[in-house]
Design an enzyme around this catalytic site. Sequence first.
Site, short mmCIF file in Angstrom:
data_model
loop_
_atom_site.label_atom_id
_atom_site.label_comp_id
_atom_site.label_asym_id
_atom_site.label_seq_id
_atom_site.Cartn_x
_atom_site.Cartn_y
_atom_site.Cartn_z
N GLY A 1 1.00 -1.30 0.01
CA GLY A 1 -0.18 0.07 0.03
C GLY A 1 0.77 1.23 -0.05
CB CYS A 2 0.78 4.15 -1.91
SG CYS A 2 -0.85 4.70 -1.71
CG ASN A 3 -1.47 6.30 2.33
OD1 ASN A 3 -1.02 7.44 1.74
ND2 ASN A 3 -2.81 5.80 1.95
CB THR B 1 5.01 6.66 2.63
OG1 THR B 1 4.60 6.51 1.47
CG2 THR B 1 5.59 7.94 2.65
#
Length: 360
Positions: free
Chosen positions: A161-163, A166
């Site tokens: 997942g991108c969040n 990060t």
Amino acid sequence: MSFSVAVAGASGYAGGELLRLLAAHPEFEIRTVTGHSSAGRPLIEYQPHLRSLAHLTLEDTKPELLDGHDIVFFALPHGASGELTAQLHRTGTVVDCGADHRLRSAADWAAFYGGEHHGHWTYGVPELIVAGGSQDRGSQGGGLVKQREALRGATRIAAPGCNASTVALSLAPGVAAGVIEAQDLVTVLAVGPSGAGKAAKTHLLGSELMGTANPYAVGGTHRHIPEIQQALRDAGAGAEPTLSFTPVLVPMSRGILATSTARLAPGVTAQQVRGAWEAAYADEPFVQVLPEGSFPRTADTLGANTCLMGIAVDEAAGRVVVVAALDNLAKGTAGAAIQSTNIALGLDETLGLPVNGVAP
């Protein structure tokens, strides 16, 4: 050698970004693209920026059409890929950019997603530090052990997942080095709406987004929370990580700026904090720590497979502050998927992946 590639979900944002990067990859040949309601239409109608792929036509997302390629990438909503991936028996490498294979815990899946849990695949964030908590790490090869060791030779890969990636990349070095505490972690993210997909939704209309910032999934409900906790456990968190996670939609089409803070461990100096992050990412081509006093902008990562971070210690508050920026569609999703695939196949992991962003 050329690897045949299929992309399922090619009409969406994540699928389009996969195709943009794959089109420049010297070892991959895109042969099949599939969609749902878009089947039978030219790809160029849905991805008009991909001029080099104008010859492709979208087909139905059927396992018999996908199976037999060397590599199949799935860019489908959560819950949509698990049943399909189980039917691929003649495909060497399958990469899921959705959530269906990210979580080990069936209980976490039930609590945050619901429906059938399709099991855990090798997690596709090569730069993540892994320690005693990881169930799929590679052997110690000198220095820090990274998730890329588990990706070598992997045939089933769960892109992040991108969040989640990060925040995990932001905090894992401090957890692994013991310079921050894994409880009372706080992160607030400014995110572009492309992470929510291409489907028409009122709250994602330009007239609803322009000139405003809109928080969502407030109060511990965001689906990326268990994924971050899983990554921090793998990094060696001595106790169960606790995380307050608040994403905020802002009027930029793509990008994430995550500001994460953590309690400074007793007796730790600012020099030791910076040393932990610099040691973790010193040799990484795509994750870079900026000089002291410098902090990233999302604009500097657009279109690139890079994650940039700035580190500071708030002495008065006794907290470490990490500000990280990346492109949610590139390094956050498609870039991570391709980078992980390169590693799995024994290729140079930087193949086809840009480090230079687009400006202004």
